[in-house]
Design an enzyme around this catalytic site. Sequence first.
Site, PDB file in Angstrom:
ATOM      1  CB  ALA A   1      -0.986  -0.034   0.974  1.00 47.14           C
ATOM      2  CD  GLU A   2       5.112   4.184   3.642  1.00 50.34           C
ATOM      3  OE1 GLU A   2       5.632   5.236   3.597  1.00 50.34           O
ATOM      4  OE2 GLU A   2       4.609   3.245   4.487  1.00 50.34           O
ATOM      5  CB  SER A   3       5.004   0.270  -2.589  1.00 47.89           C
ATOM      6  OG  SER A   3       6.006  -0.198  -1.869  1.00 47.89           O
TER       7      SER A   3
END
Length: 142
Positions: free
Chosen positions: A62-64
């Site tokens: 998700a952060e990527s």
Amino acid sequence: MPLTKEDVLAQANAASKNTLMETLHIEMVDFGKDFLIARMPVNSRVYQPDGVLHGGATAALAESVGSFASHIFSNLDDVFIRGIEITANHLKSVTEGFVYAKATFLHKGRTTQLLDIRVTDDHDNLISVCRLSTISLPKKKS
């Protein structure tokens, strides 16, 4: 000449060499006017000890995708992007196949951005719901 969709995806994936994204086999696979989609294989590399997808791997996916979305939709000549907060609510377990993370903007400000990231499996079941805040910081002038 503007970059094609394939060019943007190729550049994003090339930027992942020798990073956590490469280790987890995270790949940017689609984007449009207001979204970016990445996928990650679910296998023993991303399992928790009992053989299901680790929530930390889901958060990394998700952060990527959220950070790359902020990069793609920002003027990177003047700023660089950093994640400042992520939350993840895990709703369902996965043991095989791929998970897909689709990042869309809830807020696209000049300084801060807020992204909604929905993680689904191969059958479009909702696996996790994440929120990512990013910040655009000015590049130092040389």
